[in-house]
Design an enzyme around this catalytic site. Structure first.
Site: not given
Length: 307
Positions: A224, A126, A283
């Protein structure tokens, strides 16, 4: 082995075009030395030792996610290989920083130098697959072999029919999860997250990143930073050159991350590639079908014509 092999024909791929443009190359920040772990093989080598294998996880992952799969691969290969897993920046125990592929690739290359690895096979899943591809294009003398698990050198969006929409929804749910309301209880965190993320395996995967310190839960990854740079993670940057080493792309049959529209870009950047599909798999090929994925990668690593 439940895998069907697709040998990519370059003349067919050249007729296909990608609908999503890549981004321009961004400046490379100062590289980080990433945390690593090494998988020790118990069995003696059945043949001459070969160059190391370095494994890179995907978004929200960490090196420990690949521990059992790498251990199985280490025992399965005919030629003994040193197998190393890394925590990419912003994940696991590694430092945080801007999440864009040239800099993440620079981290990996600097870490390999610190580990005195002069040649390797890079395996990336990925997001880690994109980092691995960026490393191969930048340092082909170091990355002698490349294996990309369910990822293409392509940019993704929530409207392109890929699986990226689920990633965006998961990140939004994690950002809105009130950890203070969980009172240090991971089960409560799962209950709250279940209101937005119905898939229990996806929740369990994300919640492996929760850590308990001073009776409070916090994220081990840089949430974040991931929220800030999620568009960068979805994109594929413009990178110069081609990679002429042997390359294996492995896709999940039910995944939408590697499709026919991606073959032209794959063949232009990685001309010596083979594509294999894992049957009845999504996936997370290494987690959903670990044995089949291990078999495919082992065959690639043990091929007779390794340079």
């Amino acid at each position: 082995m439940h895998a069907c092999t697709v040998i990519a024909l370059l003349h067919a791929a050249s007729a296909m075009t990608s609908t999503l443009p890549p981004t321009t190359t961004t400046p490379i920040t100062t590289p980080h030395i990433l945390t690593s772990a090494e998988i020790v093989r118990r069995a003696p080598s059945k043949g001459s030792d070969r160059r190391p294998v370095v494994v890179l996880h995907g978004l929200l992952g960490q090196k420990r996610n690949f521990r059992s799969w790498c251990a199985a691969l280490a025992e399965a290969v005919h030629h003994k290989r040193r197998i190393v897993t890394l925590d990419l920046r912003g994940h696991g125990d590694s430092p945080h920083g801007p999440l864009e592929y040239p800099s993440m690739a620079a981290d990996v290359l600097a870490t390999l130098e610190s580990l005195k690895i002069q040649e390797c096979c890079l395996v990336g899943h990925s997001m880690g697959g994109k980092v691995a591809m960026a490393c191969a294009l930048r340092a082909p003398a170091l990355v002698k072999e490349l294996c990309v698990l369910d990822m293409a050198p392509a940019s993704y969006s929530t409207a392109d029919g890929s699986n990226w929409k689920k990633n965006r929804e998961l990140i939004d749910a994690l950002r809105n999860l009130d950890l203070d309301a969980c009172s240090g209880d991971k089960k409560q965190a799962d209950n709250l997250l279940a209101r937005k993320v119905l898939d229990p395996s996806l929740r369990a995967f994300a919640l492996t990143n929760l850590q308990l310190r001073d009776e409070r839960l916090s994220w081990q990854f840089d949430l974040d930073g991931i929220v800030r740079d999620l568009d960068n993670i979805a994109r594929w940057p413009t990178l110069p050159g081609t990679y002429d080493g042997d390359t294996l792309f492995v896709k999940g049959q039910r995944s939408r991350y590697v499709r026919s529209i991606h073959l032209q870009e794959i063949s232009s950047k990685f001309p010596r590639f083979t594509l294999q599909s894992i049957d009845d798999c999504g996936h997370w090929v290494h987690a959903e079908k670990p044995q089949e994925t291990c078999d495919v990668v082992r065959e690639f690593l043990d091929r007779d014509d390794v340079e």
